[in-house]
Design a protein around this motif. Structure first.
Motif, PDB file in Angstrom:
ATOM      1  N   ALA A  35       0.823  -1.200   0.000  1.00  0.00           N
ATOM      2  CA  ALA A  35       0.000   0.000   0.000  1.00  0.00           C
ATOM      3  C   ALA A  35       0.857   1.249   0.000  1.00  0.00           C
ATOM      4  N   HIS A 140      -1.225  -2.646  -6.098  1.00  0.00           N
ATOM      5  CA  HIS A 140      -2.586  -2.243  -6.428  1.00  0.00           C
ATOM      6  C   HIS A 140      -2.721  -2.288  -7.949  1.00  0.00           C
ATOM      7  N   ARG A 165      -8.204  -9.176  -2.895  1.00  0.00           N
ATOM      8  CA  ARG A 165      -9.135  -8.784  -1.832  1.00  0.00           C
ATOM      9  C   ARG A 165      -8.615  -9.237  -0.471  1.00  0.00           C
ATOM     10  N   GLY A 168      -6.125  -6.903   0.751  1.00  0.00           N
ATOM     11  CA  GLY A 168      -6.555  -5.531   0.974  1.00  0.00           C
ATOM     12  C   GLY A 168      -6.119  -4.558  -0.096  1.00  0.00           C
ATOM     13  N   SER A 170      -6.258  -2.333  -3.634  1.00  0.00           N
ATOM     14  CA  SER A 170      -7.232  -1.631  -4.463  1.00  0.00           C
ATOM     15  C   SER A 170      -7.210  -2.274  -5.841  1.00  0.00           C
ATOM     16  N   SER A 351      -8.212   6.200  -3.986  1.00  0.00           N
ATOM     17  CA  SER A 351      -8.261   5.007  -3.131  1.00  0.00           C
ATOM     18  C   SER A 351      -6.879   4.670  -2.574  1.00  0.00           C
ATOM     19  N   LEU A 352      -5.829   4.983  -3.321  1.00  0.00           N
ATOM     20  CA  LEU A 352      -4.473   4.712  -2.845  1.00  0.00           C
ATOM     21  C   LEU A 352      -4.054   5.677  -1.743  1.00  0.00           C
ATOM     22  N   GLY A 354      -6.091   6.572   0.647  1.00  0.00           N
ATOM     23  CA  GLY A 354      -6.947   6.344   1.804  1.00  0.00           C
ATOM     24  C   GLY A 354      -8.390   6.715   1.581  1.00  0.00           C
ATOM     25  N   PRO A 356     -12.175   6.284  -0.684  1.00  0.00           N
ATOM     26  CA  PRO A 356     -13.042   5.118  -0.872  1.00  0.00           C
ATOM     27  C   PRO A 356     -12.329   4.000  -1.630  1.00  0.00           C
ATOM     28  N   HIS A 357     -12.433   2.802  -1.103  1.00  0.00           N
ATOM     29  CA  HIS A 357     -11.721   1.650  -1.653  1.00  0.00           C
ATOM     30  C   HIS A 357     -12.285   1.279  -3.021  1.00  0.00           C
ATOM     31  N   ARG A 358     -11.408   0.960  -3.967  1.00  0.00           N
ATOM     32  CA  ARG A 358     -11.847   0.469  -5.276  1.00  0.00           C
ATOM     33  C   ARG A 358     -11.779  -1.055  -5.281  1.00  0.00           C
ATOM     34  N   ASP A 359     -12.897  -1.673  -5.533  1.00  0.00           N
ATOM     35  CA  ASP A 359     -12.975  -3.136  -5.562  1.00  0.00           C
ATOM     36  C   ASP A 359     -13.938  -3.546  -6.667  1.00  0.00           C
TER      37      ASP A 359
END
Length: 407
Positions: A35, A140, A165, A168, A170, A351-352, A354, A356-359
């Motif tokens: 991360a 990521h 996933r 953790g 992105s 997202s990187l 911090g 909203p997470h991209r999934d």
């Protein structure tokens, strides 16, 4: 410009064995995710594939945030790598660097270099192995769509997503319509009942032949194929994948993403000379649980009259997914809207940091598999079941493209 090549002579490894090895390693190896953060004020991005989309994505990443640095570039071809590096340097921003890798192992060296995240923009036949390798290295991932060219490839990509996933990471896809504000608005309006219950989606693309780069002295047959990947089914997956995956994704999204059941071949909407070249013309219908259907019709032919449509038919009216309209309402981008591609990349960069997470890479796996199902039905003439594509023992055999850039 001098490039650094860390590409020893190619090894003779088949795509099937490489995909299987990637899945096994992704499942067995537990390397902590890399991360961005921990004492650094920069987000270091590596770009794999330096054609137009790779360079465009790199520019969008840098434009998204002042902390982004393009730390590594990789491409099979030295001339394409040099051109990309020159284009990025000419932006005058000063945040384009450093690690330049060309040759058949360029993707491997970019992924293993000192980067936090990778942009994957090579021909789609290579993407499953690259996703698995990037996740295994704790990177990521921003991967363009489609994420594979056949069921085996999509399963490999999906396994990589699941591993990512767990780590953790992105995991973002280049399905830019999901970040295009007018498209998002029309999908929201459909979900709110703007056309009543959605019953049937139809995606039609009748367009000219793909571009072709003339053969140059010194190119091998394999080099020529990769440089013209868009017209080579072994590399692009054929017309349903390379050109229609975004339309398939939009239509499925607008239908509410119901569970797919089966794809069957149907006639194309205009009569064509027989026998039909399924590489350039095909049509299929996908049936979903609940009764909704998606009909896909694509023809690439010299001299054909252009026709590009995406229509959703509901009980109380129709929606135009290209023009972003429903009866009595049209949706337009707000002033200053950066567009789908730029917004899609900006949310990945956020997202990187911090945010909203991209999934959403799993969504790209689903939409790619829908296109694979339609392509398989149109090519083979027999119905293809969704659940069978996810079973390695019964799914159609994988395509055999030229050697992966990771091998």
């Amino acid at each position: 410009m001098t490039t650094t090549s860390r590409s020893p002579s190619a090894t003779n490894v088949s795509r099937r064995s490489f995909l299987e090895g990637s899945v096994a390693l992704a499942a067995a190896t537990a390397i902590p995710g890399g991360a961005f953060a921990a004492g650094s004020d920069r987000i270091k991005i590596g770009v794999v594939g330096c054609g137009g989309r790779g360079v465009g994505a790199a520019l969008q990443a840098v434009a998204a945030d002042a902390s982004v640095v393009i730390a590594a570039l990789g491409d099979r071809f030295a001339d394409q790598l040099d051109a990309a590096a020159a284009t990025l340097a000419a932006s005058g921003d000063g945040r384009f660097a450093s690690g330049l890798f060309h040759g058949e192992r360029a993707a491997e060296f970019v992924i293993e270099s000192d980067v936090d995240a990778v942009i994957l923009a090579t021909p789609p036949c290579y993407r499953p192995a690259e996703i698995a390798a990037a996740v295994r290295a704790g990177r990521h991932v921003y991967a363009e769509a489609p994420v594979g060219i056949d069921a085996a490839g999509v399963r490999c990509a999906a396994a990589g997503v699941e591993d990512g996933r767990r780590r953790g990471l992105s995991l973002a896809s280049g399905l830019q319509s999901r970040h295009h504000s007018p498209t998002r608005s029309v999908v929201v309006a459909i979900a709110a009942g703007g056309i009543g219950q959605p019953l049937r989606a139809v995606a039609i693309q009748h367009i000219g032949l793909p571009w072709v780069r003339p053969h140059q002295k010194g190119w091998s047959a394999e080099d020529a194929a990769v440089r013209n990947w868009i017209g080579d089914e072994r590399l692009s997956g054929g017309v349903f994948l390379e050109h229609l995956v975004h339309a398939v994704d939009r239509c499925s999204w607008a239908l509410g993403e119901p569970t797919p059941l089966m794809a069957t071949a149907i006639p194309t909407t205009i009569a064509l000379p027989q026998p039909l070249d399924r590489r350039m013309a095909a049509a299929a219908r996908i049936a979903f649980a609940g009764g909704a259907t998606l009909e896909i019709d694509v023809i690439r032919r010299e001299g054909i009259e252009d026709r590009v449509e995406e229509t959703l038919y509901g009980r109380r009216g129709n929606a135009d997914l290209r023009r972003c309209t429903i009866p009595g309402q049209a949706f337009a981008a707000a002033a200053g809207d950066a567009g789908g591609h730029a917004t899609c990349m900006a949310s990945f960069i956020e997202s990187l940091k911090g945010g909203p997470h991209r999934d959403d890479l799993a969504t790209a796996c689903r939409s790619t598999m829908l296109a694979v199902m339609a392509q398989s039905a149109a090519a083979g003439g027999a119905p293809v079941a969704w659940q069978d594509l996810w079973r390695p023992s019964s799914a159609p055999p994988p395509s055999q493209p030229v050697q992966s850039s990771l091998v």
